[in-house]
Design a protein around this motif. Structure first.
Motif, PDB file in Angstrom:
ATOM      1  N   ARG A  23       0.370  -1.419   0.059  1.00  0.00           N
ATOM      2  CA  ARG A  23      -0.032   0.260   0.308  1.00  0.00           C
ATOM      3  C   ARG A  23       0.371   0.840  -0.380  1.00  0.00           C
ATOM      4  O   ARG A  23       0.162   2.305  -0.667  1.00  0.00           O
ATOM      5  N   ALA A  24       1.957   1.876   0.661  1.00  0.00           N
ATOM      6  CA  ALA A  24       2.553   2.407   1.017  1.00  0.00           C
ATOM      7  C   ALA A  24       3.135   2.293  -0.515  1.00  0.00           C
ATOM      8  O   ALA A  24       3.960   4.019  -1.022  1.00  0.00           O
ATOM      9  N   SER A  25       4.593   1.634  -0.796  1.00  0.00           N
ATOM     10  CA  SER A  25       4.669   1.058  -2.109  1.00  0.00           C
ATOM     11  C   SER A  25       3.266   1.826  -3.470  1.00  0.00           C
ATOM     12  O   SER A  25       4.111   3.112  -4.842  1.00  0.00           O
ATOM     13  N   LEU A  26       2.178   1.819  -3.632  1.00  0.00           N
ATOM     14  CA  LEU A  26       1.530   2.174  -4.405  1.00  0.00           C
ATOM     15  C   LEU A  26       0.960   3.392  -3.990  1.00  0.00           C
ATOM     16  O   LEU A  26       0.977   4.243  -5.608  1.00  0.00           O
ATOM     17  N   SER A  27       1.592   3.859  -2.745  1.00  0.00           N
ATOM     18  CA  SER A  27       1.114   5.534  -2.871  1.00  0.00           C
ATOM     19  C   SER A  27       2.605   6.550  -3.264  1.00  0.00           C
ATOM     20  O   SER A  27       1.968   7.073  -3.815  1.00  0.00           O
ATOM     21  N   ASP A  28       3.642   5.661  -3.261  1.00  0.00           N
ATOM     22  CA  ASP A  28       4.827   6.409  -3.289  1.00  0.00           C
ATOM     23  C   ASP A  28       4.649   6.658  -4.606  1.00  0.00           C
ATOM     24  O   ASP A  28       4.868   7.416  -5.253  1.00  0.00           O
ATOM     25  N   LEU A  29       4.361   5.987  -5.656  1.00  0.00           N
ATOM     26  CA  LEU A  29       4.307   5.631  -6.800  1.00  0.00           C
ATOM     27  C   LEU A  29       3.365   6.756  -7.728  1.00  0.00           C
ATOM     28  O   LEU A  29       3.580   7.427  -8.153  1.00  0.00           O
ATOM     29  N   PHE A  30       1.574   6.371  -6.903  1.00  0.00           N
ATOM     30  CA  PHE A  30       0.754   7.338  -7.070  1.00  0.00           C
ATOM     31  C   PHE A  30       1.780   8.866  -7.467  1.00  0.00           C
ATOM     32  O   PHE A  30       0.807   9.807  -7.673  1.00  0.00           O
ATOM     33  N   ASN A  31       1.640   9.402  -6.244  1.00  0.00           N
ATOM     34  CA  ASN A  31       2.102  10.803  -5.487  1.00  0.00           C
ATOM     35  C   ASN A  31       3.240  11.412  -6.999  1.00  0.00           C
ATOM     36  O   ASN A  31       3.621  12.156  -7.091  1.00  0.00           O
ATOM     37  N   HIS A  32       4.472  10.241  -7.185  1.00  0.00           N
ATOM     38  CA  HIS A  32       5.208  10.295  -7.424  1.00  0.00           C
ATOM     39  C   HIS A  32       4.576  10.612  -9.588  1.00  0.00           C
ATOM     40  O   HIS A  32       5.131  12.026  -9.829  1.00  0.00           O
ATOM     41  N   CYS A  33       4.234  10.332  -9.414  1.00  0.00           N
ATOM     42  CA  CYS A  33       3.512  10.030 -11.112  1.00  0.00           C
ATOM     43  C   CYS A  33       1.981  11.733 -11.303  1.00  0.00           C
ATOM     44  O   CYS A  33       1.800  11.942 -12.059  1.00  0.00           O
ATOM     45  N   GLY A  34       1.836  11.606  -9.977  1.00  0.00           N
ATOM     46  CA  GLY A  34       1.349  13.026  -9.907  1.00  0.00           C
ATOM     47  C   GLY A  34       1.852  14.215 -10.185  1.00  0.00           C
ATOM     48  O   GLY A  34       1.643  15.176 -10.510  1.00  0.00           O
ATOM     49  N   HIS A  35       3.270  14.038  -9.318  1.00  0.00           N
ATOM     50  CA  HIS A  35       4.086  15.754 -10.070  1.00  0.00           C
ATOM     51  C   HIS A  35       4.148  15.174 -11.095  1.00  0.00           C
ATOM     52  O   HIS A  35       4.686  16.762 -11.791  1.00  0.00           O
ATOM     53  N   ILE A  36       5.149  13.917 -12.210  1.00  0.00           N
ATOM     54  CA  ILE A  36       5.453  13.941 -13.244  1.00  0.00           C
ATOM     55  C   ILE A  36       3.938  14.864 -14.210  1.00  0.00           C
ATOM     56  O   ILE A  36       4.036  15.187 -14.631  1.00  0.00           O
ATOM     57  N   ALA A  37       2.654  14.731 -13.924  1.00  0.00           N
ATOM     58  CA  ALA A  37       1.615  15.130 -13.865  1.00  0.00           C
ATOM     59  C   ALA A  37       1.067  16.283 -14.408  1.00  0.00           C
ATOM     60  O   ALA A  37       0.453  16.642 -15.442  1.00  0.00           O
ATOM     61  N   GLY A  38       1.880  17.152 -13.291  1.00  0.00           N
ATOM     62  CA  GLY A  38       1.325  18.188 -13.056  1.00  0.00           C
ATOM     63  C   GLY A  38       2.974  18.978 -14.208  1.00  0.00           C
ATOM     64  O   GLY A  38       2.160  20.121 -14.067  1.00  0.00           O
ATOM     65  N   LEU A  39       3.841  18.472 -14.109  1.00  0.00           N
ATOM     66  CA  LEU A  39       4.686  18.667 -15.468  1.00  0.00           C
ATOM     67  C   LEU A  39       4.478  18.934 -16.571  1.00  0.00           C
ATOM     68  O   LEU A  39       4.497  19.583 -17.185  1.00  0.00           O
ATOM     69  N   ARG A  40       4.142  17.985 -17.173  1.00  0.00           N
ATOM     70  CA  ARG A  40       3.415  17.385 -18.417  1.00  0.00           C
ATOM     71  C   ARG A  40       2.036  17.995 -18.986  1.00  0.00           C
ATOM     72  O   ARG A  40       1.704  19.228 -19.597  1.00  0.00           O
ATOM     73  N   ASP A  41       0.814  18.697 -17.520  1.00  0.00           N
ATOM     74  CA  ASP A  41       0.327  20.012 -17.983  1.00  0.00           C
ATOM     75  C   ASP A  41       0.611  20.801 -18.299  1.00  0.00           C
ATOM     76  O   ASP A  41       0.043  21.776 -18.535  1.00  0.00           O
ATOM     77  N   LYS A  42       1.709  21.179 -17.744  1.00  0.00           N
ATOM     78  CA  LYS A  42       2.346  22.751 -18.016  1.00  0.00           C
ATOM     79  C   LYS A  42       2.680  23.033 -19.130  1.00  0.00           C
ATOM     80  O   LYS A  42       2.663  23.982 -19.944  1.00  0.00           O
ATOM     81  N   PHE A  43       3.653  21.484 -19.570  1.00  0.00           N
ATOM     82  CA  PHE A  43       3.873  22.018 -21.092  1.00  0.00           C
ATOM     83  C   PHE A  43       3.042  21.483 -22.128  1.00  0.00           C
ATOM     84  O   PHE A  43       2.565  22.199 -23.106  1.00  0.00           O
ATOM     85  N   ALA A  44       1.650  20.872 -22.010  1.00  0.00           N
ATOM     86  CA  ALA A  44       0.431  20.922 -22.553  1.00  0.00           C
ATOM     87  C   ALA A  44       0.081  22.018 -22.530  1.00  0.00           C
ATOM     88  O   ALA A  44      -0.722  22.966 -23.539  1.00  0.00           O
TER      89      ALA A  44
ATOM     90  N   SER B 298      11.039  16.210  -8.465  1.00  0.00           N
ATOM     91  CA  SER B 298       9.372  17.117  -8.072  1.00  0.00           C
ATOM     92  C   SER B 298      10.537  18.723  -7.712  1.00  0.00           C
ATOM     93  O   SER B 298      10.249  19.425  -8.222  1.00  0.00           O
ATOM     94  N   SER B 299      11.612  18.916  -7.134  1.00  0.00           N
ATOM     95  CA  SER B 299      12.398  19.510  -6.645  1.00  0.00           C
ATOM     96  C   SER B 299      13.057  20.683  -7.868  1.00  0.00           C
ATOM     97  O   SER B 299      13.245  21.761  -8.179  1.00  0.00           O
ATOM     98  N   SER B 300      13.282  19.625  -9.164  1.00  0.00           N
ATOM     99  CA  SER B 300      13.807  19.980 -10.384  1.00  0.00           C
ATOM    100  C   SER B 300      12.746  21.185 -11.520  1.00  0.00           C
ATOM    101  O   SER B 300      13.759  22.329 -12.073  1.00  0.00           O
ATOM    102  N   LEU B 301      11.754  21.137 -11.353  1.00  0.00           N
ATOM    103  CA  LEU B 301      10.578  21.953 -11.528  1.00  0.00           C
ATOM    104  C   LEU B 301      10.305  23.365 -10.790  1.00  0.00           C
ATOM    105  O   LEU B 301      10.043  23.354  -9.346  1.00  0.00           O
ATOM    106  N   ARG B 302      11.305  24.493 -11.198  1.00  0.00           N
ATOM    107  CA  ARG B 302      11.559  25.893 -10.143  1.00  0.00           C
ATOM    108  C   ARG B 302      11.176  26.780 -10.241  1.00  0.00           C
ATOM    109  O   ARG B 302      11.129  27.367 -11.821  1.00  0.00           O
ATOM    110  N   ARG B 303       9.606  27.292  -9.828  1.00  0.00           N
ATOM    111  CA  ARG B 303       9.536  28.415  -9.523  1.00  0.00           C
ATOM    112  C   ARG B 303      10.474  30.035  -9.645  1.00  0.00           C
ATOM    113  O   ARG B 303      11.142  29.728  -8.240  1.00  0.00           O
TER     114      ARG B 303
END
Length: 209
Positions: A87-108, A183-188
């Motif tokens: 369960r913890a591993s799955l939560s970690d995966l979704f949290n990480h992919c959520g950060h990548i989703a934010g990166l994708r949305d910015k480029f979109a 996720s910290s590599s996407l810096r405002r």
């Protein structure tokens, strides 16, 4: 070499990695959709041995990452077979992919310009989508960071594909993949810095005639 060709060459590495990023997300969403449909179908087939997958498809239709994420979280909450580590591993995966989703949305959805001072770095600005131009937001990231995000999406799909049984994630590894994207590599950027860089940034190449 004319200026247009130079500009196109400068953008080519970004275009390649953005393509990989979007393709990776499409594969992730397909994988998540299959997991949800298999989970629903396996439960239906205990009572009825036909049309389980077809019925699941009718109920779910097409879903994107956030909806699939929420659906799987609800199913996982009902799964007694999963360990706390899984369960913890799955939560970690979704949290990480959520950060990548934010990166994708910015480029979109936001404008992108090459960083004027750093090769392989990019400025992402909401100048054309914000309602308050005095509070424009600008982020910076690199082609290398985008490449790492695309690689992580492939790792996520392989990790999730450990489930071949129709029982949601029962045989998934108890530890998540070693992520490359940070996720910290996407810096405002600060407003003053952002305005200065945007003024000096090279405009994108012209569209073909």
């Amino acid at each position: 070499m004319d200026d247009d060709l130079k500009s196109l060459e400068r953008w080519e590495p970004l275009n390649i990695q953005i393509g990989q990023l979007f393709l990776g997300f499409a594969r992730l969403e397909t994988c998540l959709s299959l997991i949800v449909r298999r989970s629903i179908a396996s439960r239906m087939n205990k009572r009825r041995h036909t049309d389980g997958r077809e019925f699941a498809a009718v109920i779910l239709g097409s879903q994107r990452f956030k909806a699939l994420n929420d659906t799987i979280k609800r199913i996982v909450a009902h799964e007694d077979a999963l360990t706390e580590e899984q369960r913890a591993s799955l939560s970690d995966l979704f949290n990480h992919c959520g950060h990548i989703a934010g990166l994708r949305d910015k480029f979109a959805h936001q404008s992108v310009l090459p960083h004027p001072d750093k090769k392989g770095a990019w400025l992402i600005s909401d100048t054309f989508s914000t309602r308050d131009l005095s509070n424009e937001r600008v982020w910076t990231t690199t082609t290398h960071d985008i490449c790492n995000a695309a690689i992580d999406l492939r790792s996520a799909v392989r990790w999730l594909s450990s489930d071949r049984t129709g029982k949601l994630l029962e045989f998934i590894p108890s530890t998540p993949p070693a992520w490359r994207y940070k996720s910290s590599s996407l810096r405002r950027l600060k407003t003053e810095t952002a305005h200065s860089l945007r003024k000096r940034a090279v405009q994108p190449p012209p569209s073909p005639a």
